[in-house]
Design a protein around this motif. Structure first.
Motif, short mmCIF file in Angstrom:
data_model
loop_
_atom_site.label_atom_id
_atom_site.label_comp_id
_atom_site.label_asym_id
_atom_site.label_seq_id
_atom_site.Cartn_x
_atom_site.Cartn_y
_atom_site.Cartn_z
N MET A 130 0.83 -1.20 0.00
CA MET A 130 0.00 0.00 0.00
C MET A 130 0.87 1.25 0.00
SD MET A 130 -3.40 -0.46 2.31
CE MET A 130 -2.68 -1.16 3.78
N GLN A 131 0.28 2.35 -0.44
CA GLN A 131 0.98 3.62 -0.45
C GLN A 131 0.29 4.56 0.54
OE1 GLN A 131 2.04 5.01 -4.39
NE2 GLN A 131 1.82 7.15 -3.75
N GLY A 132 1.07 5.47 1.14
CA GLY A 132 0.46 6.38 2.09
C GLY A 132 1.33 7.59 2.40
N LEU A 133 0.77 8.48 3.19
CA LEU A 133 1.41 9.74 3.56
C LEU A 133 1.80 9.68 5.03
CD1 LEU A 133 1.94 12.83 2.98
CD2 LEU A 133 -0.43 13.21 3.70
N VAL A 134 3.05 10.01 5.35
CA VAL A 134 3.51 10.02 6.74
C VAL A 134 2.95 11.28 7.41
CG1 VAL A 134 5.51 10.06 8.28
CG2 VAL A 134 5.63 8.82 6.11
N ILE A 135 2.08 11.07 8.41
CA ILE A 135 1.44 12.22 9.08
C ILE A 135 1.95 12.45 10.50
CG2 ILE A 135 -0.65 12.13 7.66
CD1 ILE A 135 -2.08 10.75 10.02
N LYS A 136 2.72 11.48 11.02
CA LYS A 136 3.31 11.68 12.35
C LYS A 136 4.54 10.80 12.49
CE LYS A 136 2.15 12.11 17.26
NZ LYS A 136 1.10 12.02 18.28
N SER A 137 5.55 11.37 13.16
CA SER A 137 6.78 10.61 13.40
C SER A 137 7.03 10.62 14.90
CB SER A 137 7.94 11.28 12.66
OG SER A 137 9.16 10.94 13.26
N THR A 138 7.23 9.45 15.47
CA THR A 138 7.51 9.37 16.91
C THR A 138 8.82 8.62 17.16
OG1 THR A 138 6.18 7.36 17.11
CG2 THR A 138 5.07 9.43 17.56
N GLY A 139 9.81 8.91 16.32
CA GLY A 139 11.09 8.24 16.52
C GLY A 139 11.17 6.99 15.69
N SER A 140 10.89 5.85 16.29
CA SER A 140 11.01 4.59 15.56
C SER A 140 9.71 4.19 14.85
CB SER A 140 11.43 3.47 16.51
OG SER A 140 10.54 3.41 17.60
N TRP A 141 8.60 4.84 15.17
CA TRP A 141 7.32 4.52 14.54
C TRP A 141 6.80 5.72 13.75
CZ3 TRP A 141 5.01 -0.21 14.29
CH2 TRP A 141 5.54 -1.21 15.12
N TYR A 142 6.09 5.40 12.66
CA TYR A 142 5.52 6.43 11.81
C TYR A 142 4.04 6.13 11.62
CZ TYR A 142 10.44 7.17 10.73
OH TYR A 142 11.78 7.40 10.83
N THR A 192 19.24 11.51 11.27
CA THR A 192 18.71 10.80 12.44
C THR A 192 17.34 10.22 12.14
OG1 THR A 192 17.81 12.89 13.26
CG2 THR A 192 19.99 12.25 14.07
N ASN A 193 16.68 10.76 11.10
CA ASN A 193 15.36 10.24 10.69
C ASN A 193 15.30 10.12 9.18
OD1 ASN A 193 15.46 13.05 10.38
ND2 ASN A 193 13.24 13.23 10.41
N PRO A 194 15.51 8.94 8.63
CA PRO A 194 15.49 8.79 7.17
C PRO A 194 14.14 9.08 6.55
CG PRO A 194 15.66 6.66 8.27
CD PRO A 194 15.82 7.69 9.33
N ILE A 195 13.07 8.98 7.33
CA ILE A 195 11.73 9.29 6.83
C ILE A 195 11.16 10.41 7.70
CG2 ILE A 195 9.37 8.37 6.70
CD1 ILE A 195 10.61 5.76 5.74
N ALA A 196 10.44 11.34 7.05
CA ALA A 196 9.92 12.50 7.76
C ALA A 196 8.44 12.69 7.48
CB ALA A 196 10.69 13.75 7.34
N VAL A 197 7.80 13.49 8.31
CA VAL A 197 6.40 13.85 8.07
C VAL A 197 6.31 14.56 6.72
CG1 VAL A 197 4.53 15.35 8.84
CG2 VAL A 197 5.75 13.95 10.49
N GLY A 198 5.30 14.18 5.94
CA GLY A 198 5.14 14.73 4.59
C GLY A 198 5.64 13.79 3.50
N ASP A 199 6.40 12.77 3.89
CA ASP A 199 6.90 11.80 2.91
C ASP A 199 5.77 10.91 2.41
OD1 ASP A 199 9.63 12.23 2.43
OD2 ASP A 199 10.20 11.28 4.33
N GLN A 200 5.89 10.50 1.13
CA GLN A 200 5.03 9.45 0.58
C GLN A 200 5.83 8.16 0.59
OE1 GLN A 200 1.91 9.45 -0.59
NE2 GLN A 200 1.40 11.64 -0.68
#
Length: 306
Positions: A1-13, A39-47
């Protein structure tokens, strides 16, 4: 599935997926982005692309889709590492206060240079208008004069009294906007006015240090009722410049960029070279001295400038 990262809490997105549901996901293996260690390869706003784990409601992210842009800061304590603040932005709002706490011109200039480097249009939002004395209004006018003169829109608001919030809503409509600034500048209060009923936690400004307390711990994306997304980020105490070489820094100061072709030397550093159009403009007060001082501070690798 594809999605939008809307929150980052360190090790969980938290991913808002194409099926309309939200899923907690973690990263599979290690992500490397253009050799940049973050420190965070994925960020809020990423697809991203992810798959659900067997017999679980959680997922694993296995692919990061191409970014339109992102904004990054150096981790002050980890000089070789950086933190991606947010990705795929239409614009950024830097929330500024002149007291309780004070946002320095140096901090503003570091943020603007970083945003220029990553092609993110930025607006300055001067908050806490309700606290301004006559002297404060004079300082505000001086700040606005510096930045409006070089093309950065400036708005005066009061989250407490709702002053000019309608102007902010118009700017946010149908866009993905990063909210950034020091802790204590009123980001959370402003967001609460824009998102009634969301009740985001707000904090007090410490009396002994005049610095805000962190109330937002992790970056989070909010859907705006009038269209668009707002990304709330933890307050930034210091903004370390990352991945900008000294020789290209002048390109990210708009007023310097406009004059570069007029310098005597092609490789002019705008520090002490003869025939430098930038130095001449500073001497003629066509470029604000505070902006030039910020340029020198960043050029020489200083982490902060008051």
């Amino acid at each position: 599935m594809q999605g939008l990262v809307i929150k980052s809490t360190g090790s969980w997105y938290l991913i808002h997926a194409e099926d309309g549901r939200n899923y907690d996901c973690r990263i599979k293996g290690k992500f490397r982005i253009k050799g940049i260690q973050t420190t965070n390869p994925i960020a809020v706003g990423d697809q991203v692309e992810f798959e659900l784990e067997p017999n679980a409601e959680t997922g694993v992210i296995h692919k990061l889709l191409d970014r339109k842009n992102y904004i990054i800061r150096k981790s002050i304590n980890l000089s070789k590492q950086a933190q991606i603040i947010a990705a795929n932005l239409d614009q950024a709002f830097l929330i500024v206060t002149l007291a309780s706490p004070r946002t320095s011109l140096g901090f503003i200039d570091r943020f603007l240079a970083t945003a220029e480097a990553y092609s993110i249009p930025t607006t300055l939002i001067f908050n806490k208008l309700d606290l301004f004395s006559e002297e404060g209004l004079e300082i505000l006018a001086a700040y606005k004069d510096i930045y409006e003169h070089i093309g950065y829109p400036c708005y005066e608001v009061s989250a407490l009294e709702g002053t000019n919030i309608d102007q902010v809503e118009q700017l946010l409509k149908d866009k993905t906007t990063l909210f950034s600034g020091h802790s204590g500048v009123g980001k959370s209060s402003l967001i609460n006015v824009l998102l009634p009923g969301r009740d985001i936690k707000t904090g007090e400004v410490s009396e002994w240090s005049d610095k805000g307390q962190h109330t937002t711990t992790f970056a989070e994306m909010h859907t705006l009722p009038f269209g668009g997304y707002l990304i709330d980020t933890p307050g930034i105490r210091e903004l370390g410049i990352f991945d900008i070489r000294p020789e290209e820094l002048g390109h990210y100061f708009r007023e310097m960029r406009d004059l570069m072709n007029e310098c005597k030397f092609n490789n002019c550093r705008h520090i002490n070279e003869p025939g430098c159009a930038v130095i001449r403009a500073v001497e003629n007060e066509e470029i604000a001295l505070s902006r030039y001082e910020s340029y020198l501070s960043i050029y020489h690798g200083n982490e902060t400038r008051a």
